[in-house]
Write a protein that holds these residues in place. Structure first.
Motif, PDB file in Angstrom:
ATOM      1  N   LEU A   3       0.845  -1.105   0.091  1.00  0.00           N
ATOM      2  CA  LEU A   3       0.043   0.055  -0.021  1.00  0.00           C
ATOM      3  C   LEU A   3       0.891   1.115   0.186  1.00  0.00           C
ATOM      4  N   ILE A   4       0.712   2.190  -1.039  1.00  0.00           N
ATOM      5  CA  ILE A   4       1.546   3.362  -1.042  1.00  0.00           C
ATOM      6  C   ILE A   4       0.612   4.475  -0.165  1.00  0.00           C
ATOM      7  N   ALA A   5       1.513   5.050   0.677  1.00  0.00           N
ATOM      8  CA  ALA A   5       1.049   6.187   1.413  1.00  0.00           C
ATOM      9  C   ALA A   5       1.823   7.420   1.210  1.00  0.00           C
ATOM     10  N   PRO A   6       1.393   8.321   0.372  1.00  0.00           N
ATOM     11  CA  PRO A   6       2.317   9.611  -0.110  1.00  0.00           C
ATOM     12  C   PRO A   6       2.436  10.593   1.051  1.00  0.00           C
ATOM     13  N   LYS A   7       3.465  11.134   0.743  1.00  0.00           N
ATOM     14  CA  LYS A   7       3.649  12.562   1.756  1.00  0.00           C
ATOM     15  C   LYS A   7       3.018  13.329   1.438  1.00  0.00           C
ATOM     16  N   THR A   8       1.911  14.105   2.326  1.00  0.00           N
ATOM     17  CA  THR A   8       1.207  15.080   2.020  1.00  0.00           C
ATOM     18  C   THR A   8       1.839  16.520   1.703  1.00  0.00           C
ATOM     19  N   HIS A   9       2.951  16.887   2.486  1.00  0.00           N
ATOM     20  CA  HIS A   9       3.479  18.148   2.477  1.00  0.00           C
ATOM     21  C   HIS A   9       5.124  18.062   1.758  1.00  0.00           C
ATOM     22  N   VAL A  10       5.060  17.750   0.763  1.00  0.00           N
ATOM     23  CA  VAL A  10       6.691  17.724  -0.004  1.00  0.00           C
ATOM     24  C   VAL A  10       7.121  19.441   0.077  1.00  0.00           C
ATOM     25  N   HIS A  11       8.435  19.356   0.523  1.00  0.00           N
ATOM     26  CA  HIS A  11       8.731  20.927   0.487  1.00  0.00           C
ATOM     27  C   HIS A  11      10.340  21.040  -0.058  1.00  0.00           C
ATOM     28  N   GLY A  12      10.498  22.246  -0.230  1.00  0.00           N
ATOM     29  CA  GLY A  12      12.104  22.393  -0.387  1.00  0.00           C
ATOM     30  C   GLY A  12      12.244  21.594  -1.785  1.00  0.00           C
ATOM     31  N   SER A  13      13.386  21.110  -2.063  1.00  0.00           N
ATOM     32  CA  SER A  13      13.737  20.287  -3.158  1.00  0.00           C
ATOM     33  C   SER A  13      13.123  19.263  -3.836  1.00  0.00           C
ATOM     34  N   GLU A  14      12.172  18.630  -2.667  1.00  0.00           N
ATOM     35  CA  GLU A  14      11.394  17.614  -2.840  1.00  0.00           C
ATOM     36  C   GLU A  14      10.448  18.041  -4.055  1.00  0.00           C
ATOM     37  N   GLN A  15       9.875  19.321  -4.063  1.00  0.00           N
ATOM     38  CA  GLN A  15       9.043  19.508  -4.958  1.00  0.00           C
ATOM     39  C   GLN A  15       9.597  19.488  -6.453  1.00  0.00           C
ATOM     40  N   ASP A  16      10.953  19.313  -6.624  1.00  0.00           N
ATOM     41  CA  ASP A  16      11.373  19.318  -7.964  1.00  0.00           C
ATOM     42  C   ASP A  16      11.110  17.580  -8.323  1.00  0.00           C
ATOM     43  N   TYR A  17      10.875  16.811  -7.437  1.00  0.00           N
ATOM     44  CA  TYR A  17      10.840  15.387  -8.056  1.00  0.00           C
ATOM     45  C   TYR A  17       9.412  14.800  -7.735  1.00  0.00           C
ATOM     46  N   PHE A  18       8.886  15.175  -6.617  1.00  0.00           N
ATOM     47  CA  PHE A  18       7.572  14.578  -6.143  1.00  0.00           C
ATOM     48  C   PHE A  18       6.190  15.216  -6.170  1.00  0.00           C
ATOM     49  N   GLU A  19       4.889  14.687  -6.331  1.00  0.00           N
ATOM     50  CA  GLU A  19       3.761  15.184  -6.381  1.00  0.00           C
ATOM     51  C   GLU A  19       3.323  14.916  -4.943  1.00  0.00           C
ATOM     52  N   PRO A  20       2.533  15.994  -4.231  1.00  0.00           N
ATOM     53  CA  PRO A  20       2.095  15.794  -3.086  1.00  0.00           C
ATOM     54  C   PRO A  20       0.918  14.750  -2.709  1.00  0.00           C
ATOM     55  N   GLY A  21       0.735  14.159  -1.828  1.00  0.00           N
ATOM     56  CA  GLY A  21      -0.341  13.338  -1.599  1.00  0.00           C
ATOM     57  C   GLY A  21      -1.720  14.164  -0.931  1.00  0.00           C
ATOM     58  N   ASP A  22      -2.649  13.505  -0.762  1.00  0.00           N
ATOM     59  CA  ASP A  22      -4.022  14.460  -0.467  1.00  0.00           C
ATOM     60  C   ASP A  22      -4.519  14.364   0.875  1.00  0.00           C
ATOM     61  N   GLY A  23      -3.557  13.745   1.755  1.00  0.00           N
ATOM     62  CA  GLY A  23      -3.895  13.656   3.239  1.00  0.00           C
ATOM     63  C   GLY A  23      -3.316  12.381   3.923  1.00  0.00           C
ATOM     64  N   PRO A  24      -3.391  12.364   5.163  1.00  0.00           N
ATOM     65  CA  PRO A  24      -3.029  11.087   5.705  1.00  0.00           C
ATOM     66  C   PRO A  24      -3.617   9.943   5.304  1.00  0.00           C
ATOM     67  N   THR A  25      -2.869   8.653   5.453  1.00  0.00           N
ATOM     68  CA  THR A  25      -3.429   7.538   4.953  1.00  0.00           C
ATOM     69  C   THR A  25      -3.645   6.562   6.218  1.00  0.00           C
ATOM     70  N   LEU A  26      -4.824   6.002   6.557  1.00  0.00           N
ATOM     71  CA  LEU A  26      -5.111   5.153   7.641  1.00  0.00           C
ATOM     72  C   LEU A  26      -5.074   3.532   7.467  1.00  0.00           C
ATOM     73  N   VAL A  27      -4.771   3.007   8.349  1.00  0.00           N
ATOM     74  CA  VAL A  27      -4.714   1.500   8.126  1.00  0.00           C
ATOM     75  C   VAL A  27      -5.097   0.713   9.382  1.00  0.00           C
ATOM     76  N   GLU A  28      -5.625  -0.139   9.376  1.00  0.00           N
ATOM     77  CA  GLU A  28      -5.967  -0.821  10.754  1.00  0.00           C
ATOM     78  C   GLU A  28      -5.230  -1.955  11.137  1.00  0.00           C
ATOM     79  N   VAL A  29      -4.695  -2.046  12.139  1.00  0.00           N
ATOM     80  CA  VAL A  29      -3.927  -3.037  12.755  1.00  0.00           C
ATOM     81  C   VAL A  29      -4.157  -3.765  13.845  1.00  0.00           C
TER      82      VAL A  29
END
Length: 249
Positions: free
Chosen positions: A111-137
């Protein structure tokens, strides 16, 4: 629904050489976490390659087929009955680049859980996610966060609104950020009345030397356990649902 949950924050030092070079290290760390009785083990941000964005020009450092590329870690999860949260740059099936946590569970596809708030140089490489991913354990709701997500209270607030019991973050905090780290996790845990976990990188990355301090904070905002050094270490904690209920009421 389990009344308790054992968790592990893996303070992992990534090896040079990309994803393949870090397979064995992740499996060994999972074996350590399993020895602590952990049901879920969380690794640092970009643990599979280390935090050095200059590597991202090399396509072999990206996860494009997690099921195949992470088969060794998946097999370890199956054997031990443990859940792993590892960090990697990921290309989604449509090509979207993500800085993500990847959740590996027995009997399930990654399961892929993207970072929501990419910042700095990360913005040159990545698209942000749309919020926290929740899973059940084991009946516990676990919200996944990546580094700078924790700096913004709104991210944890959204996780709390979704019913999170544990806010588990993969990150890279360096020397000089010890106070900032403790404030971030203590405040998020206390404000939202959930447990908060930090898996910080060990060793040195392109951001500088790690300050260590991986650990777990309780719903009262106090730190329960933390790493003793800035080197590789597995920090475990036993979480009780009764503590959540006490502080939430």
């Amino acid at each position: 629904m389990s009344a308790e949950l054992t968790v592990a924050a893996v303070q992992y030092e990534s090896s040079q050489g990309g994803i393949a070079a870090n397979m064995e290290g992740h499996v060994r760390a999972l074996e350590d976490a399993d020895g602590h009785g952990a049901r879920i083990a969380v690794f640092p941000e970009l643990s599979l390659i280390g935090y050095d964005l200059s590597q991202l020009d090399n396509e072999s450092c990206w996860l494009a087929n997690p099921s195949a590329q992470l088969a060794e870690i998946q097999a370890a999860c199956e054997d031990m009955g443990i859940i792993a949260v590892v960090g990697a740059p990921v290309r989604e099936p449509d090509g979207t680049p993500r800085l993500a946590s990847v959740l590996l569970r027995p009997g399930a596809v990654p399961l892929i859980a993207p970072k929501t708030h990419v910042h700095g140089s990360e913005q040159d490489y990545f698209e942000p996610g749309d919020g926290p991913t929740l899973v059940e354990v084991d009946g516990w709701n676990v919200a996944l966060a990546v580094c700078f997500d924790v700096a913004l209270p709104s991210h944890a607030a959204l996780a709390a609104e979704a019913g999170a019991d544990l806010y588990a973050a993969s990150a890279v905090y360096v020397v000089g950020e010890e106070r900032r780290l403790d404030l971030h996790f203590g405040a998020r845990a206390m404000d939202s009345r959930f447990f908060a976990l930090l898996a910080n990188a060990a060793g040195t990355s392109s951001l500088g030397p790690s300050c260590g301090e991986s650990g777990v904070w309780g719903p009262d905002g106090h730190r329960m356990v933390h790493a003793r050094t800035s080197g590789p270490e597995v920090v475990s904690a036993l979480l009780f649902r009764s503590a959540l209920e006490r502080f939430r009421h």
